[in-house]
Enzyme design. Structure first.
Site, PDB file in Angstrom:
ATOM      1  N   SER A 133      22.016  21.297  34.408  1.00  0.00           N
ATOM      2  CA  SER A 133      22.485  22.567  35.322  1.00  0.00           C
ATOM      3  C   SER A 133      23.252  23.432  34.371  1.00  0.00           C
ATOM      4  CB  SER A 133      23.269  21.872  36.482  1.00  0.00           C
ATOM      5  OG  SER A 133      24.123  21.136  35.992  1.00  0.00           O
ATOM      6  N   ASP A 376      34.409  21.528  41.266  1.00  0.00           N
ATOM      7  CA  ASP A 376      33.516  21.727  40.041  1.00  0.00           C
ATOM      8  C   ASP A 376      34.356  22.179  38.723  1.00  0.00           C
ATOM      9  OD1 ASP A 376      31.407  22.052  38.470  1.00  0.00           O
ATOM     10  OD2 ASP A 376      30.502  23.315  39.709  1.00  0.00           O
ATOM     11  N   HIS A 379      30.912  23.218  35.586  1.00  0.00           N
ATOM     12  CA  HIS A 379      29.988  24.745  35.733  1.00  0.00           C
ATOM     13  C   HIS A 379      30.972  25.752  35.251  1.00  0.00           C
ATOM     14  CE1 HIS A 379      27.441  21.552  37.734  1.00  0.00           C
ATOM     15  NE2 HIS A 379      26.397  22.105  36.832  1.00  0.00           N
TER      16      HIS A 379
END
Length: 405
Positions: A133, A376, A379
């Site tokens: 990702s 998160d 990312h």
């Protein structure tokens, strides 16, 4: 000299005088020293000269983040392709300080990202981001940057919104994200019909999701590591040889580093042994650090900083550097063989650069509806510090392009 010419004009015809003056003036213009300004060059030559004089001998990856109050090249309003979970402002992030920093190499300045320049160089080519990702995260950043020059057209997306293909018709350029969280063949293990989150990794077989597309790819950007941080079982030649992060009786834990090393080794070997491929420009994007503080992702850890940190304050610097070292060793080995085959291998070395940017993650502003309250810190927000990856990628492609001319 002027007085002599006047005397000649008094005693000769006007036509003869004019001819003499024309010759003298022409000689003066052709031989007088002058400084050529940048405006005398075409746009292409401006880029080339700047690159040759400033960037070619400069280490792009050693430097510091410095303040930059200019507006971002795109916003979460102007770029309509930002994924839901990377759109930090949509989910309530208020601070904007993290947007106003730029990367400054120690020995040079690098130009701001130019979508016009990027698309002109890659015209007629195909570029693929291969990995997990975070590979997709970089592709999404590039998609936003390039959309300021041409609106892209989505031509493919898989059911899980992981692999996708975009086209820029005016430039005949194709941009792809190819999902492959391990680079090698992987099958998730099941227990009583439920997925366990652990995988059987076949270290001698590359993932066909990307390898079958290699013959059509001109630029391949590889990045993977995050999915290795869990229990997996390792195979070679269909034989179980050990595991990683496991405590299984009568089974050898071969270690995280072993598995990562073998995965990148297999991937780069596939490129050099691909008989039907063109000369591929392969880029390794090194390990992207996470920035969990006061815990891990599932024990309350978060990332609430709003400004960069100094290099000496980077979290987990030693472990980040060890993972980067493994990746770099493998691409250096592949480079030695690739030189004889027409393949080029380069390193987009962002580990130290991004280690200084704990402020750039979504944190609690990632729209994580299925795991509410979890941060998160892996990312990167869009727009955000990750955009520098593509600024540096453009400089690397420029180096490659101009070295061939």
């Amino acid at each position: 000299m002027e007085r002599s010419l006047i005397n000649m004009c008094n005693s000769a015809s006007v036509l003869f005088c004019t001819a003499i003056l024309t010759i003298v003036f022409t000689f003066y213009i052709l031989n007088y020293p002058r400084t050529i300004t940048v405006q005398e060059y075409s746009q292409t030559n401006i880029v080339t000269r700047h690159y040759e004089n400033v960037s070619r001998s400069c280490n792009l990856f050693k430097g510091q983040w410095i303040p930059d109050m200019r507006d971002t090249l795109y916003t979460n309003f102007s770029c309509t392709t930002i994924p839901y979970r990377r759109n930090c402002f949509f989910h309530g992030r208020k601070d904007e300080d993290f947007l106003h920093w730029r990367w400054k190499p120690e020995q040079c300045e690098i130009p701001r990202f130019s979508s016009k320049t990027f698309l002109s160089i890659v015209q007629g080519k195909t570029m693929a981001f291969v990995g997990d990702s975070l590979a997709r995260n970089q592709m999404d950043s590039l998609l936003c940057l390039l959309s300021t020059e041409e609106t892209p057209k989505e031509v493919y997306k898989d059911a899980e919104d992981r692999s996708m293909t975009w086209e820029f018709p005016k430039h005949n350029f194709t941009l792809m994200a190819l999902w492959s969280q391990f680079l090698v063949s992987a099958t998730e293990t099941m227990f009583n019909g439920s997925a366990t989150g652990s995988f059987d990794l076949h270290l001698d077989k590359v993932d066909r999701n990307w390898s079958e597309k290699l013959p059509f790819i001109d630029y391949a950007i590889f990045s993977d590591v995050q999915w290795f941080f869990r229990q997996h079982y390792l195979y070679e030649g269909s034989n179980l040889i050990g595991c990683i992060l496991c405590q299984v009786p009568n089974m050898t834990d071969l270690g995280l580093n072993f598995a990562i090393k073998r995965a990148f080794q297999a991937a780069f070997k596939q490129i050099n042994e691909c008989k039907s491929c063109k000369n591929i420009f392969t880029v390794l994007r090194t390990f992207s650090p996470s920035h969990f503080e006061n815990g891990t992702w599932n024990t309350g850890g978060g990332c609430n900083r709003t400004q960069p940190v100094k290099i000496e304050d980077v979290i987990g610097r030693d472990s980040n550097w060890e993972l980067r070292k493994i990746q770099v060793e493998e691409i250096e080995t592949a480079r030695e063989k690739g030189e004889y085959l027409g393949n080029r291998f380069e390193i987009l070395d962002i580990t130290e650069i991004m280690g200084m940017r704990p402020d750039g993650h979504p944190g609690l502003y990632g729209g994580n509806t299925w795991m509410t309250g979890y941060s998160d810190c892996i990312h990167w927000c869009l727009p955000g510090p990750i955009d520098v990856w593509n600024e540096l990628l453009l400089e690397m492609i420029k180096r490659q392009t101009y070295s061939l001319n």
